[in-house]
Design a protein around this motif. Structure first.
Motif, PDB file in Angstrom:
ATOM      1  N   ILE A 103       0.864  -1.183   0.000  1.00  8.03           N
ATOM      2  CA  ILE A 103       0.000   0.000   0.000  1.00  8.03           C
ATOM      3  C   ILE A 103       0.896   1.226   0.000  1.00  8.03           C
ATOM      4  N   SER A 104       0.360   2.362  -0.414  1.00  6.99           N
ATOM      5  CA  SER A 104       1.207   3.542  -0.572  1.00  6.99           C
ATOM      6  C   SER A 104       1.292   4.434   0.658  1.00  6.99           C
ATOM      7  N   SER A 105       0.497   4.162   1.704  1.00  7.00           N
ATOM      8  CA  SER A 105       0.591   4.993   2.910  1.00  7.00           C
ATOM      9  C   SER A 105       0.208   4.186   4.138  1.00  7.00           C
ATOM     10  N   ALA A 106       0.747   4.598   5.270  1.00  2.98           N
ATOM     11  CA  ALA A 106       0.461   3.914   6.528  1.00  2.98           C
ATOM     12  C   ALA A 106      -1.008   4.063   6.911  1.00  2.98           C
ATOM     13  N   SER A 107      -1.604   5.213   6.578  1.00  2.00           N
ATOM     14  CA  SER A 107      -3.012   5.431   6.936  1.00  2.00           C
ATOM     15  C   SER A 107      -3.920   4.482   6.162  1.00  2.00           C
ATOM     16  N   GLN A 108      -3.587   4.204   4.878  1.00  2.00           N
ATOM     17  CA  GLN A 108      -4.371   3.250   4.108  1.00  2.00           C
ATOM     18  C   GLN A 108      -4.192   1.835   4.665  1.00  2.00           C
ATOM     19  N   ARG A 109      -2.972   1.530   5.082  1.00  2.00           N
ATOM     20  CA  ARG A 109      -2.706   0.223   5.692  1.00  2.00           C
ATOM     21  C   ARG A 109      -3.565   0.043   6.948  1.00  2.00           C
ATOM     22  N   ASP A 110      -3.639   1.080   7.763  1.00  2.00           N
ATOM     23  CA  ASP A 110      -4.445   1.016   8.977  1.00  2.00           C
ATOM     24  C   ASP A 110      -5.933   0.909   8.649  1.00  2.00           C
TER      25      ASP A 110
END
Length: 233
Positions: A194-201
């Motif tokens: 995924i391209s960002s930690a927030s999307q991963r979360d």
């Protein structure tokens, strides 16, 4: 849930003819940081808060603006500062532009007003008359009182995987952002990039929200797509 369900019906108010000292005493006595100002008919005409009483000549905290700012404003800002710091009446120091909500307003409307207007409390009115007030504390109490739904009996892993996959797809991100979802004994294992930690979360939270999920192991890696050939690792 509507504003009338969230609000505190007993509202501490103060009249337009009250003094600044009266307002300070009333806030201290009732352990509140602000209150509506009402006229003789009970209509809300303003809000007075601790912030309106910080810059006071009695405390030696009145604002001193630079001469050029006063010049640029045509004397308006220094005049406003003088009134705020020297006036004795509540009507002179209160915030006159009051944001209110109708009793049928939704929580989303209330929160949006608080965010856009940067305010901590919203008076609730019925046909213009004050019937309550909603503060941030009211919203927190409502959140704390919401009991989670009792989860249904745990489905088998195949059904659970289908539900998790559907929940993740609703996020409407790049379909290749997660490569695999594996479910074993009710535990969801997420794999991919995924391209960002927030999307991963967000993907993890979506999986955790599915009834029947016992736990989530998030193995998704955060990778810059420009450096990884747009997921072609």
């Amino acid at each position: 849930m509507k504003a009338i369900d969230l609000m505190t019906p007993r509202v501490i108010t103060i009249g337009t003819d009250a003094t600044v000292a009266d307002a300070a005493k009333k806030m201290l006595e009732n352990n509140i940081s602000g209150m509506p100002v009402v006229d003789a008919a009970g209509k809300v005409v303003g809000i007075i808060s601790e912030g309106d009483l910080l810059r006071r000549v009695e405390l030696g905290t009145e604002r001193h603006r630079s001469w050029w700012l006063g010049l640029v404003s045509g004397g308006t800002l220094p005049a406003e500062d003088f009134v705020k710091s020297h006036a004795r009446k509540v009507t002179d120091v209160m915030t006159a532009h009051v944001t209110t909500v109708d009793e049928s307003a939704s929580p989303e409307e209330v929160v949006r007003l608080m965010e856009t207007r940067r305010i901590k409390r919203v008076p609730v009115v019925r046909q213009g008359n004050l019937i309550g007030i909603i503060s941030r504390a009211n919203l927190l109490r409502a959140l704390a009182s919401v009991s989670p739904e009792t989860p249904a009996a745990a489905p088998d892993d195949r059904v659970l995987k289908e539900r998790v996959t559907a929940a993740v797809k609703e996020l409407s991100w790049d379909s290749r952002s997660h490569d695999a979802i594996v479910v074993r004994n009710g535990v969801v294992h997420l794999w991919g990039f995924i391209s960002s930690a927030s999307q991963r979360d967000a993907i993890r939270v979506a999986a955790e929200s599915v009834p029947g999920v016992k736990g989530v192991e998030n193995n998704i890696q955060v990778v810059d797509p420009a450096e990884s050939g747009a997921w072609g690792l």
